[in-house]
Scaffold this motif. Structure first.
Motif, PDB file in Angstrom:
ATOM      1  N   THR A   1      84.125  83.010  30.890  1.00 55.74           N
ATOM      2  CA  THR A   1      83.893  81.705  30.270  1.00 55.74           C
ATOM      3  C   THR A   1      82.409  81.384  30.278  1.00 55.74           C
ATOM      4  N   ASN A   2      81.859  81.134  29.127  1.00 57.99           N
ATOM      5  CA  ASN A   2      80.436  80.834  28.997  1.00 57.99           C
ATOM      6  C   ASN A   2      80.138  79.390  29.373  1.00 57.99           C
ATOM      7  N   ASP A   3      78.920  79.155  29.864  1.00 61.50           N
ATOM      8  CA  ASP A   3      78.400  77.800  29.906  1.00 61.50           C
ATOM      9  C   ASP A   3      78.285  77.296  28.470  1.00 61.50           C
ATOM     10  N   ARG A   4      78.237  75.978  28.331  1.00 63.06           N
ATOM     11  CA  ARG A   4      78.141  75.390  26.992  1.00 63.06           C
ATOM     12  C   ARG A   4      76.959  74.424  26.930  1.00 63.06           C
ATOM     13  N   ILE A   5      76.544  74.131  25.707  1.00 61.65           N
ATOM     14  CA  ILE A   5      75.438  73.198  25.515  1.00 61.65           C
ATOM     15  C   ILE A   5      75.676  72.411  24.231  1.00 61.65           C
ATOM     16  N   ARG A   6      75.414  71.126  24.298  1.00 61.32           N
ATOM     17  CA  ARG A   6      75.510  70.239  23.133  1.00 61.32           C
ATOM     18  C   ARG A   6      74.120  70.115  22.525  1.00 61.32           C
TER      19      ARG A   6
ATOM     20  N   LYS B   1      76.437  69.249  18.039  1.00 66.93           N
ATOM     21  CA  LYS B   1      77.347  70.375  17.884  1.00 66.93           C
ATOM     22  C   LYS B   1      77.423  71.132  19.202  1.00 66.93           C
ATOM     23  N   ASP B   2      78.619  71.669  19.493  1.00 71.30           N
ATOM     24  CA  ASP B   2      78.819  72.420  20.730  1.00 71.30           C
ATOM     25  C   ASP B   2      78.540  73.907  20.509  1.00 71.30           C
ATOM     26  N   TYR B   3      77.768  74.481  21.425  1.00 69.33           N
ATOM     27  CA  TYR B   3      77.431  75.900  21.398  1.00 69.33           C
ATOM     28  C   TYR B   3      77.748  76.516  22.760  1.00 69.33           C
ATOM     29  N   VAL B   4      77.865  77.837  22.787  1.00 68.93           N
ATOM     30  CA  VAL B   4      77.940  78.536  24.063  1.00 68.93           C
ATOM     31  C   VAL B   4      76.541  79.045  24.406  1.00 68.93           C
ATOM     32  N   LEU B   5      76.303  79.198  25.695  1.00 71.13           N
ATOM     33  CA  LEU B   5      75.036  79.736  26.158  1.00 71.13           C
ATOM     34  C   LEU B   5      75.178  81.252  26.224  1.00 71.13           C
ATOM     35  N   ALA B   6      74.529  81.943  25.281  1.00 70.60           N
ATOM     36  CA  ALA B   6      74.746  83.382  25.111  1.00 70.60           C
ATOM     37  C   ALA B   6      73.584  84.239  25.568  1.00 70.60           C
TER      38      ALA B   6
ATOM     39  N   GLY C   1      83.010  81.146  39.498  1.00 70.81           N
ATOM     40  CA  GLY C   1      83.532  79.925  40.094  1.00 70.81           C
ATOM     41  C   GLY C   1      82.985  78.619  39.568  1.00 70.81           C
ATOM     42  N   PHE C   2      82.211  78.638  38.497  1.00 69.97           N
ATOM     43  CA  PHE C   2      81.720  77.375  37.932  1.00 69.97           C
ATOM     44  C   PHE C   2      81.348  77.553  36.462  1.00 69.97           C
ATOM     45  N   VAL C   3      81.426  76.445  35.732  1.00 68.08           N
ATOM     46  CA  VAL C   3      81.021  76.401  34.328  1.00 68.08           C
ATOM     47  C   VAL C   3      80.191  75.147  34.120  1.00 68.08           C
ATOM     48  N   CYS C   4      79.009  75.313  33.539  1.00 67.26           N
ATOM     49  CA  CYS C   4      78.122  74.184  33.271  1.00 67.26           C
ATOM     50  C   CYS C   4      78.212  73.770  31.808  1.00 67.26           C
ATOM     51  N   GLU C   5      78.156  72.480  31.582  1.00 67.06           N
ATOM     52  CA  GLU C   5      78.018  71.945  30.226  1.00 67.06           C
ATOM     53  C   GLU C   5      76.704  71.178  30.183  1.00 67.06           C
TER      54      GLU C   5
ATOM     55  N   LEU D   1      65.235  71.407  35.183  1.00 66.33           N
ATOM     56  CA  LEU D   1      63.829  71.725  34.919  1.00 66.33           C
ATOM     57  C   LEU D   1      63.678  73.198  34.537  1.00 66.33           C
ATOM     58  N   TYR D   2      64.387  73.572  33.486  1.00 66.42           N
ATOM     59  CA  TYR D   2      64.383  74.965  33.043  1.00 66.42           C
ATOM     60  C   TYR D   2      63.091  75.301  32.312  1.00 66.42           C
ATOM     61  N   ALA D   3      62.600  76.520  32.542  1.00 64.52           N
ATOM     62  CA  ALA D   3      61.418  77.012  31.824  1.00 64.52           C
ATOM     63  C   ALA D   3      61.749  78.372  31.234  1.00 64.52           C
ATOM     64  N   GLY D   4      61.623  78.492  29.914  1.00 66.06           N
ATOM     65  CA  GLY D   4      61.919  79.750  29.243  1.00 66.06           C
ATOM     66  C   GLY D   4      62.794  79.543  28.023  1.00 66.06           C
ATOM     67  N   GLY D   5      63.442  80.623  27.585  1.00 65.55           N
ATOM     68  CA  GLY D   5      64.252  80.575  26.373  1.00 65.55           C
ATOM     69  C   GLY D   5      65.738  80.621  26.662  1.00 65.55           C
ATOM     70  N   LEU D   6      66.504  79.999  25.781  1.00 62.41           N
ATOM     71  CA  LEU D   6      67.963  80.067  25.797  1.00 62.41           C
ATOM     72  C   LEU D   6      68.438  80.432  24.398  1.00 62.41           C
ATOM     73  N   LEU D   7      69.373  81.362  24.333  1.00 59.66           N
ATOM     74  CA  LEU D   7      70.063  81.638  23.070  1.00 59.66           C
ATOM     75  C   LEU D   7      71.385  80.892  23.094  1.00 59.66           C
ATOM     76  N   ILE D   8      71.572  80.004  22.128  1.00 63.71           N
ATOM     77  CA  ILE D   8      72.828  79.266  22.030  1.00 63.71           C
ATOM     78  C   ILE D   8      73.535  79.721  20.754  1.00 63.71           C
ATOM     79  N   ALA D   9      74.854  79.798  20.805  1.00 64.96           N
ATOM     80  CA  ALA D   9      75.573  80.471  19.719  1.00 64.96           C
ATOM     81  C   ALA D   9      76.879  79.767  19.380  1.00 64.96           C
ATOM     82  N   ALA D  10      77.318  79.968  18.137  1.00 64.66           N
ATOM     83  CA  ALA D  10      78.588  79.432  17.655  1.00 64.66           C
ATOM     84  C   ALA D  10      79.158  80.385  16.607  1.00 64.66           C
TER      85      ALA D  10
END
Length: 207
Positions: free
Chosen positions: A5-10, A14-19, A46-50, A120-129
């Motif tokens: 199960t992926n973390d998710r991001i709004r 729109k809702d995306y998964v953190l890929a 054991g955890f999923v973040c939104e 306080l994230y620093a860097g890149g995230l790929l979000i996908a749908a």
């Protein structure tokens, strides 16, 4: 083993998964002293973040966890464990198998809802749908190229610096991999299987 199960991001309503992750500073339960246990074969960690963006700042909006036996007893009494000044609420989750389309209720877990915890994230995230069903593999986290829509978000200390549509780049990558098997071809090759499993559970990326 099963897909995780992926973390998710709004993002932009729109809702995306953190890929994909290329940076540091995302949420981990140990940051707040919370011990978690596997929720199911689909969530070994054991955890999923939104996550969400609030005025271009990255926040943790919801945290779903598998609780230890001691914390579960507290949760069932409505007493805790207290984090973010909240007690968790119980959930039954339904899961739609992307291969068969069958919906199953397969774990009972607990969540901290309506959060606005700064990340306080620093860097890149790929979000996908828009996952491509033909690329489904029953293992690990699905990488970004298996989705039709992909965006790269760049953060500095949790604030959004730029957003780039990477969908066309992912489509080109899919074409390059068209003839590459999705899973190990030799069931007796333990090293090949080990490498494949290890890669399946990584979410780091480079563009």
């Amino acid at each position: 083993m099963t897909a995780q199960t992926n973390d998710r991001i709004r993002y932009l309503d729109k809702d995306y998964v953190l890929a994909g992750i290329n940076g540091a500073g995302l949420f981990e339960p140990q940051q707040i002293g919370l011990e978690v246990v596997s929720m199911s074969t689909a969530c070994w960690r054991g955890f999923v973040c939104e996550y969400a963006l609030h005025d271009e700042a990255l926040i943790l909006a919801r945290l779903t966890v598998g609780l230890t036996a001691a914390d579960l007893e507290l949760a069932e009494q409505g007493l805790g464990p207290v984090h973010f000044d909240k007690v968790p609420t119980g959930n039954e989750f339904s899961y739609q198998d992307p291969k068969t389309g069958e919906t199953k209720t397969f774990w009972h877990d607990w969540s901290y809802d309506d959060l606005c915890h700064p990340i306080l994230y620093a860097g890149g995230l790929l979000i996908a749908a828009d996952f491509i069903q033909d690329l489904y593999v029953h293992m690990g986290f699905h990488p970004a190229y298996k989705y039709r829509e992909v965006h790269e978000l760049i953060f500095d200390q949790g604030r959004l610096q730029s957003a780039t549509d990477r969908s066309a780049q992912m489509a080109e990558f899919r074409e390059m991999l068209a003839d590459v098997p999705l899973s190990p071809q030799d069931p007796d090759n333990r090293q090949e299987i080990h490498n494949w499993v290890e890669q399946a559970f990584r979410r780091n990326y480079k563009l």
